[in-house]
Write an enzyme that holds these catalytic residues in place. Structure first.
Site, PDB file in Angstrom:
ATOM      1  N   ASN A 118       0.860  -1.201  -0.086  1.00 49.15           N
ATOM      2  CA  ASN A 118      -0.051   0.005   0.207  1.00 49.15           C
ATOM      3  C   ASN A 118       0.905   1.242   0.075  1.00 49.15           C
ATOM      4  OD1 ASN A 118      -1.975  -1.913   0.079  1.00 49.15           O
ATOM      5  ND2 ASN A 118      -2.644  -1.358   2.151  1.00 49.15           N
ATOM      6  N   HIS A 164     -18.123  36.264 -30.228  1.00 49.16           N
ATOM      7  CA  HIS A 164     -19.064  35.691 -30.882  1.00 49.16           C
ATOM      8  C   HIS A 164     -18.720  34.852 -32.201  1.00 49.16           C
ATOM      9  CE1 HIS A 164     -21.506  37.562 -27.721  1.00 49.16           C
ATOM     10  NE2 HIS A 164     -20.666  38.613 -27.793  1.00 49.16           N
ATOM     11  N   SER A 285      -8.389  13.051 -48.593  1.00 44.36           N
ATOM     12  CA  SER A 285      -9.472  12.311 -48.514  1.00 44.36           C
ATOM     13  C   SER A 285      -9.577  11.353 -49.666  1.00 44.36           C
ATOM     14  CB  SER A 285     -10.941  13.449 -48.817  1.00 44.36           C
ATOM     15  OG  SER A 285     -11.954  12.388 -49.374  1.00 44.36           O
ATOM     16  N   LYS A 291      -9.646  17.540 -51.360  1.00 47.00           N
ATOM     17  CA  LYS A 291      -9.683  17.847 -49.755  1.00 47.00           C
ATOM     18  C   LYS A 291      -8.261  17.927 -49.354  1.00 47.00           C
ATOM     19  CE  LYS A 291     -12.373  17.884 -47.153  1.00 47.00           C
ATOM     20  NZ  LYS A 291     -13.670  17.106 -46.746  1.00 47.00           N
ATOM     21  N   GLU A 298      -7.994  18.368 -35.695  1.00 51.66           N
ATOM     22  CA  GLU A 298      -8.990  17.754 -35.009  1.00 51.66           C
ATOM     23  C   GLU A 298      -9.092  16.639 -34.248  1.00 51.66           C
ATOM     24  OE1 GLU A 298     -12.015  17.039 -38.806  1.00 51.66           O
ATOM     25  OE2 GLU A 298      -9.712  17.204 -39.430  1.00 51.66           O
ATOM     26  N   TYR A 325      -6.668   2.311   2.047  1.00 50.01           N
ATOM     27  CA  TYR A 325      -6.469   1.623   0.706  1.00 50.01           C
ATOM     28  C   TYR A 325      -7.614   0.812   0.351  1.00 50.01           C
ATOM     29  CZ  TYR A 325      -4.793  -0.960  -3.103  1.00 50.01           C
ATOM     30  OH  TYR A 325      -4.775  -1.675  -4.361  1.00 50.01           O
TER      31      TYR A 325
HETATM   32  N1  ARG Z   1      -1.480  -3.496  -7.500  1.00 48.17           N
HETATM   33  C1  ARG Z   1      -1.965  -2.947  -6.239  1.00 48.17           C
HETATM   34  C2  ARG Z   1      -2.388  -1.353  -6.769  1.00 48.17           C
HETATM   35  O1  ARG Z   1      -2.145  -0.998  -8.019  1.00 48.17           O
HETATM   36  C3  ARG Z   1      -0.749  -2.788  -5.277  1.00 48.17           C
HETATM   37  C4  ARG Z   1      -1.443  -2.562  -3.905  1.00 48.17           C
HETATM   38  C5  ARG Z   1      -1.966  -3.778  -3.285  1.00 48.17           C
HETATM   39  N2  ARG Z   1      -2.369  -3.877  -2.191  1.00 48.17           N
HETATM   40  C6  ARG Z   1      -3.042  -4.631  -1.633  1.00 48.17           C
HETATM   41  N3  ARG Z   1      -3.360  -4.478  -0.357  1.00 48.17           N
HETATM   42  N4  ARG Z   1      -3.669  -5.475  -2.270  1.00 48.17           N
HETATM   43  O2  ARG Z   1      -3.143  -0.445  -6.054  1.00 48.17           O
END
Ligand code: ARG
Length: 487
Positions: A118, A164, A285, A291, A298, A325
């Site tokens: 995490n 405008h 085109s 064209k 674009e 997380y």
């Molecule tokens: N692959 C996961 C992500 O991109 C990494 C973190 C995963 N953590 C977990 N507790 N499963 O977020």
């Protein structure tokens, strides 16, 4: 679970599980297909983390040496295209660690001490994102330079200014180009701001609550070129504001470039005829031989849609997520990558397209003189003779009405015709050419040629401020290359 047992399972957390995950789950769950883009950052982060662990005597120096050597080998294998990114390894973090274990054996198991994926993934993505911000900033500076150069190529060229999309008042092409440079300067400012909030180090937050080891978070943060550790561990693993900041900056950049693109589309039509795109930056085109299409412009306009989409997607992914997380956050990556790739492409193609575009100053100036674009100047002329502006406006409005009826333009009117509206218009002629109108506006920020030259002269300093910032940060960011190469 002993180290040797953990090696026997595919997944590094195998002990809790008696059956492997379903193949469909692997497919859905895996991010290895895209997060391999920050393999370099992942490995640098691991080297920094392991050095800190050894320094704090949480792991031995011998283990750290092996870990660092091994990680370097993994990186060289990845670079050489010899690393196998297996779906079963799920993500780049597990993939690198699994290979490290194959190379150095049990010592690999000590790398993940005092760390979670995490805080690891948040760190990797921040490192990736800051490089992306610097790369985009360089691209924006290139576009700004090419806008300035385009203005410089035609310092006297006049085009109608519009409100405008109706011809309003004549302006210098150079002034028009510099208006876009102002937008890009704000974009650079926004990116620098996003960078500042991105460049903080989550490592040490662990899974969410911090860790039970005596880490030196500042040391890791410094090694990786961050400004400081993220203050709160819960925030460190759950915050993706830096992704949203970056995507929001990108959305605004894209919006600005889509406006320029739209003008290029309009100007290249035979109806306007202001520019001729170089053949290398236009397409034909398959059915209509006559064209010459402004596809590049674009697409720049069109790709704004996906850039906005990614911003909206990330805001939506983040909405309502409880701390900390959640796997939802894995969805932060593909949209970010696509946004950066899309914008990088656009920023690369714009400078050569602009510098190869030919403007047609005669056509532009002719158009700038038409459509009664001098009406405001004639009213101003009356004001300078003592009339109140509202009265003057009324008088000139009537002259315009008369001209429209007679199929005439201002320069076609005789003295008597002018006089019938006001003596002041016959005796001392008002300005009647677009250049008169422009030169009457030599006030700061106006389109007068010397005002524009002044604004132009200040640009190098204003742009250099961002170049200076980028140089400093590029050097700091390269500290992770040094970590990886061991220099
Ligand atoms: N692959 C996961 C992500 O991109 C990494 C973190 C995963 N953590 C977990 N507790 N499963 O977020």
């Amino acid at each position: 679970m002993s180290e040797s047992e953990s090696q026997s399972t595919t997944k590094l957390w195998g002990g809790r599980f008696s059956r492997p995950t379903d193949a469909l789950v692997d497919e859905l769950n895996a991010s290895i297909g895209f997060d391999q883009r920050f393999a370099k950052q992942d490995i640098a982060g691991s080297i920094a983390h392991s050095r800190m662990l050894a320094r704090q005597q949480i792991i031995s120096q011998e283990d750290q040496d092996q870990i660092e050597q091994g990680l370097r080998q993994v990186w060289s294998e990845i670079q050489a295209g010899r690393h196998e990114f297996r779906l079963s390894d799920e993500d780049i973090h597990l993939s690198v660690e699994a290979r490290l274990r194959e190379i150095i054996g049990p010592a690999a198991g000590r790398l993940h001490t005092a760390r979670s994926r995490n805080d690891q993934v948040a760190t990797d993505l921040r490192m990736w994102c800051r490089e992306a911000i610097l790369m985009l900033s360089a691209g924006i500076l290139d576009v700004a330079d090419s806008l300035v150069e385009t203005g410089d190529r035609y310092p006297d060229a006049i085009l109608p200014g519009y409100t405008h999309l109706q011809r309003a008042q004549p302006v210098l092409l150079r002034h028009h180009m510099l208006a876009y440079v102002e937008m890009l300067l704000r974009d650079l400012d926004r990116l620098r701001d996003a960078y500042r909030r991105t460049n903080q180090c989550p490592l040490g937050a662990g899974a969410l609550a911090g860790v039970t080891y005596p880490l030196d978070r500042q040391f890791t943060s410094d090694l990786l070129g961050f400004d400081q550790p993220v203050a709160n561990s819960l925030d460190a693993v759950s915050d993706r504001d830096f992704v949203i900041d970056t995507l929001a900056s990108c959305a605004q950049i894209s919006m600005h470039l889509s406006r320029l693109a739209e003008e290029i589309v309009l100007w290249s039509t035979p109806e306007f005829g202001f520019i001729e795109l170089d053949d290398a930056f236009a397409t034909g085109s398959s059915i209509m031989p006559q064209k010459k299409n402004p596809d590049v412009a674009e697409l720049i306009r069109g790709k704004t849609g996906r850039v906005y989409g990614h911003l909206m997607a990330m805001l939506t992914v983040s909405k309502g997520l409880p701390l900390t997380y959640n796997k939802d956050l894995q969805e932060d990556k593909e949209g970010l990558f696509d946004t950066i790739d899309t914008l990088a492409m656009i920023l690369r193609v714009l400078p050569p397209m602009l510098s190869s575009t030919t403007f047609r100053p005669e056509v532009m100036e002719r158009s700038a003189g038409g459509g009664f674009a001098l009406a405001t100047d004639i009213a101003d002329h009356l004001v300078k003779k003592g009339l109140a502006f509202r009265e003057a406006h009324e008088i000139v409005g009537s002259v315009v009405g008369y001209c429209v009826e007679q199929g005439k333009d201002f320069p076609d009117l005789s003295d008597d015709e002018w006089r019938s509206y006001s003596d002041l218009l016959a005796d001392d002629k008002p300005p009647l050419t677009p250049r008169d109108a422009i030169e009457a506006r030599n006030m700061p920020g106006g389109t007068g040629s010397s005002a524009v030259a002044d604004a132009r002269a200040e640009l190098p300093t204003r742009l250099d401020e961002f170049r200076g910032w980028m140089n400093v940060e590029n050097e700091r960011v390269q500290s992770i290359d040094a970590l990886i190469s061991g220099e």
